[in-house]
Scaffold this motif. Structure first.
Motif, mmCIF file in Angstrom:
data_model
loop_
_atom_site.group_PDB
_atom_site.id
_atom_site.type_symbol
_atom_site.label_atom_id
_atom_site.label_comp_id
_atom_site.label_asym_id
_atom_site.label_seq_id
_atom_site.Cartn_x
_atom_site.Cartn_y
_atom_site.Cartn_z
ATOM 1 N N TYR A 35 -4.664 -1.732 -11.056
ATOM 2 C CA TYR A 35 -3.862 -2.371 -10.013
ATOM 3 C C TYR A 35 -3.559 -1.344 -8.934
ATOM 4 C CZ TYR A 35 0.122 -4.188 -7.498
ATOM 5 O OH TYR A 35 0.966 -4.585 -6.496
ATOM 6 N N GLU A 36 -3.616 -1.786 -7.690
ATOM 7 C CA GLU A 36 -3.227 -0.943 -6.567
ATOM 8 C C GLU A 36 -2.502 -1.807 -5.550
ATOM 9 O OE1 GLU A 36 -5.343 1.565 -3.011
ATOM 10 O OE2 GLU A 36 -6.296 1.607 -4.973
ATOM 11 N N ASP A 37 -1.348 -1.363 -5.115
ATOM 12 C CA ASP A 37 -0.586 -2.059 -4.081
ATOM 13 C C ASP A 37 -1.222 -1.696 -2.743
ATOM 14 O OD1 ASP A 37 1.238 -3.422 -2.578
ATOM 15 O OD2 ASP A 37 2.889 -2.012 -2.921
ATOM 16 N N VAL A 38 -2.122 -2.529 -2.272
ATOM 17 C CA VAL A 38 -2.882 -2.246 -1.062
ATOM 18 C C VAL A 38 -2.137 -2.812 0.146
ATOM 19 C CG1 VAL A 38 -5.085 -2.540 0.135
ATOM 20 C CG2 VAL A 38 -5.038 -2.280 -2.352
ATOM 21 N N VAL A 39 -1.650 -1.929 0.987
ATOM 22 C CA VAL A 39 -0.946 -2.334 2.202
ATOM 23 C C VAL A 39 -1.938 -3.021 3.135
ATOM 24 C CG1 VAL A 39 0.360 -1.514 4.195
ATOM 25 C CG2 VAL A 39 0.679 -0.428 1.970
ATOM 26 N N GLY A 40 -1.598 -4.193 3.599
ATOM 27 C CA GLY A 40 -2.457 -4.913 4.537
ATOM 28 C C GLY A 40 -3.652 -5.601 3.906
ATOM 29 N N ALA A 41 -3.617 -5.824 2.583
ATOM 30 C CA ALA A 41 -4.756 -6.454 1.900
ATOM 31 C C ALA A 41 -5.076 -7.827 2.477
ATOM 32 C CB ALA A 41 -4.493 -6.565 0.402
ATOM 33 N N GLY A 42 -4.043 -8.571 2.875
ATOM 34 C CA GLY A 42 -4.259 -9.910 3.408
ATOM 35 C C GLY A 42 -4.960 -9.914 4.763
ATOM 36 N N ALA A 43 -4.944 -8.796 5.455
ATOM 37 C CA ALA A 43 -5.579 -8.712 6.768
ATOM 38 C C ALA A 43 -7.014 -8.206 6.694
ATOM 39 C CB ALA A 43 -4.766 -7.793 7.681
ATOM 40 N N LEU A 100 -6.152 -16.768 -10.647
ATOM 41 C CA LEU A 100 -6.904 -16.561 -9.412
ATOM 42 C C LEU A 100 -6.318 -15.298 -8.791
ATOM 43 C CD1 LEU A 100 -8.998 -17.475 -7.349
ATOM 44 C CD2 LEU A 100 -7.245 -18.897 -6.299
ATOM 45 N N ASN A 101 -7.018 -14.187 -8.984
ATOM 46 C CA ASN A 101 -6.534 -12.881 -8.557
ATOM 47 C C ASN A 101 -7.185 -12.450 -7.250
ATOM 48 O OD1 ASN A 101 -4.971 -12.580 -10.892
ATOM 49 N ND2 ASN A 101 -6.647 -11.627 -12.017
ATOM 50 N N GLY A 102 -6.468 -11.628 -6.496
ATOM 51 C CA GLY A 102 -6.999 -11.041 -5.279
ATOM 52 C C GLY A 102 -7.416 -9.604 -5.538
ATOM 53 N N TYR A 103 -8.619 -9.260 -5.145
ATOM 54 C CA TYR A 103 -9.164 -7.910 -5.328
ATOM 55 C C TYR A 103 -9.474 -7.300 -3.967
ATOM 56 C CZ TYR A 103 -9.671 -9.089 -10.240
ATOM 57 O OH TYR A 103 -9.411 -9.453 -11.540
ATOM 58 N N VAL A 104 -9.367 -5.987 -3.882
ATOM 59 C CA VAL A 104 -9.802 -5.244 -2.707
ATOM 60 C C VAL A 104 -10.933 -4.340 -3.172
ATOM 61 C CG1 VAL A 104 -9.178 -3.440 -1.047
ATOM 62 C CG2 VAL A 104 -7.617 -5.338 -1.466
ATOM 63 N N CYS A 105 -12.040 -4.406 -2.445
ATOM 64 C CA CYS A 105 -13.208 -3.589 -2.776
ATOM 65 C C CYS A 105 -13.485 -2.649 -1.615
ATOM 66 C CB CYS A 105 -14.415 -4.476 -3.056
ATOM 67 S SG CYS A 105 -14.148 -5.593 -4.465
ATOM 68 N N ARG A 106 -13.881 -1.435 -1.965
ATOM 69 C CA ARG A 106 -14.161 -0.419 -0.952
ATOM 70 C C ARG A 106 -15.590 0.078 -1.100
ATOM 71 N NH1 ARG A 106 -8.942 0.887 -2.834
ATOM 72 N NH2 ARG A 106 -7.373 0.711 -1.204
ATOM 73 N N CYS A 107 -16.234 0.249 0.030
ATOM 74 C CA CYS A 107 -17.530 0.912 0.084
ATOM 75 C C CYS A 107 -17.235 2.335 0.545
ATOM 76 C CB CYS A 107 -18.460 0.202 1.059
ATOM 77 S SG CYS A 107 -20.076 1.010 1.223
ATOM 78 N N SER A 108 -17.446 3.288 -0.347
ATOM 79 C CA SER A 108 -17.170 4.685 -0.044
ATOM 80 C C SER A 108 -18.203 5.548 -0.751
ATOM 81 C CB SER A 108 -15.760 5.051 -0.514
ATOM 82 O OG SER A 108 -15.479 6.406 -0.260
ATOM 83 N N GLU A 109 -18.758 6.493 -0.033
ATOM 84 C CA GLU A 109 -19.785 7.378 -0.584
ATOM 85 C C GLU A 109 -20.923 6.591 -1.231
ATOM 86 O OE1 GLU A 109 -17.890 10.332 -3.036
ATOM 87 O OE2 GLU A 109 -16.526 10.912 -1.405
ATOM 88 N N ARG A 110 -21.298 5.494 -0.559
ATOM 89 C CA ARG A 110 -22.444 4.649 -0.942
ATOM 90 C C ARG A 110 -22.250 3.894 -2.262
ATOM 91 N NH1 ARG A 110 -27.023 4.983 1.826
ATOM 92 N NH2 ARG A 110 -28.243 4.497 -0.003
ATOM 93 N N ARG A 111 -20.999 3.729 -2.738
ATOM 94 C CA ARG A 111 -20.718 3.001 -3.982
ATOM 95 C C ARG A 111 -19.571 2.031 -3.772
ATOM 96 N NH1 ARG A 111 -24.516 2.988 -7.422
ATOM 97 N NH2 ARG A 111 -23.070 2.286 -8.974
ATOM 98 N N TRP A 112 -19.672 0.853 -4.381
ATOM 99 C CA TRP A 112 -18.574 -0.104 -4.383
ATOM 100 C C TRP A 112 -17.580 0.260 -5.473
ATOM 101 C CZ3 TRP A 112 -17.321 -3.214 -0.704
ATOM 102 C CH2 TRP A 112 -18.295 -3.798 0.118
ATOM 103 N N SER A 113 -16.297 0.099 -5.186
ATOM 104 C CA SER A 113 -15.247 0.179 -6.203
ATOM 105 C C SER A 113 -14.205 -0.869 -5.841
ATOM 106 C CB SER A 113 -14.626 1.572 -6.260
ATOM 107 O OG SER A 113 -13.964 1.867 -5.050
ATOM 108 N N CYS A 114 -13.675 -1.540 -6.836
ATOM 109 C CA CYS A 114 -12.703 -2.611 -6.613
ATOM 110 C C CYS A 114 -11.435 -2.347 -7.407
ATOM 111 C CB CYS A 114 -13.285 -3.963 -7.032
ATOM 112 S SG CYS A 114 -14.749 -4.471 -6.105
ATOM 113 N N VAL A 115 -10.318 -2.839 -6.883
ATOM 114 C CA VAL A 115 -9.021 -2.778 -7.569
ATOM 115 C C VAL A 115 -8.381 -4.148 -7.515
ATOM 116 C CG1 VAL A 115 -8.621 -0.319 -7.092
ATOM 117 C CG2 VAL A 115 -7.778 -2.047 -5.485
ATOM 118 N N LEU A 116 -7.519 -4.421 -8.486
ATOM 119 C CA LEU A 116 -6.727 -5.647 -8.491
ATOM 120 C C LEU A 116 -5.566 -5.426 -7.532
ATOM 121 C CD1 LEU A 116 -5.944 -8.416 -9.642
ATOM 122 C CD2 LEU A 116 -4.804 -7.200 -11.512
#
Length: 137
Positions: free
Chosen positions: A50-58, A107-123
């Protein structure tokens, strides 16, 4: 194998990506295609940190993994992007977790990041409901 390409132009200059990162998002434009890494299971999606992602909805919506189907009208865990990616940036995606039995899953919301050519996702936005009989994988 046919790869469906979905192109998104994503400006990230003004996004604050997370409480864990003191650096702003890279000021770049990214073109993403559907990810073709290994499919994530329901159990794996539930186990993501889990990560509290500021601005995830935007954040812009993620391009689902290549070939992801939508049998219940919602994307499922196997739609989370995995594997390699091009560029830098983040996106948001809603995932319906499939549960054993008749109880509907979260029904969960995830944020995924493309960084250093790899995908990583957090809840980033848990729904609060749980799978009474455990997830289907």
């Amino acid at each position: 194998m046919t790869v469906r390409k979905a192109r998104h132009t994503l400006p990230f200059a003004a996004l604050a990506l997370g409480a864990c990162s003191s650096e702003p998002a890279p000021p770049a434009t990214t073109h993403w295609v559907c990810a073709d890494g290994p499919r994530m299971t329901n159990s794996q999606a539930l186990a993501l940190p889990y990560e509290d992602v500021v601005g995830a909805g935007a954040l812009p919506k993620c391009t689902p993994s290549c070939g992801a189907d939508v049998p219940s009208g919602n994307l499922q865990a196997r739609a989370l992007p995995t594997g390699t990616c091009e560029g830098e940036g983040a996106c948001a995606i809603g995932i319906a977790i499939q549960c054993k039995g008749t109880t509907p899953g979260p029904l969960n919301g995830y944020v995924c990041r493309c960084s250093e050519r790899r995908w990583s996702c957090v809840l980033a936005q848990p729904s609060g409901s749980m799978c009474a009989g455990g997830p289907v994988d």
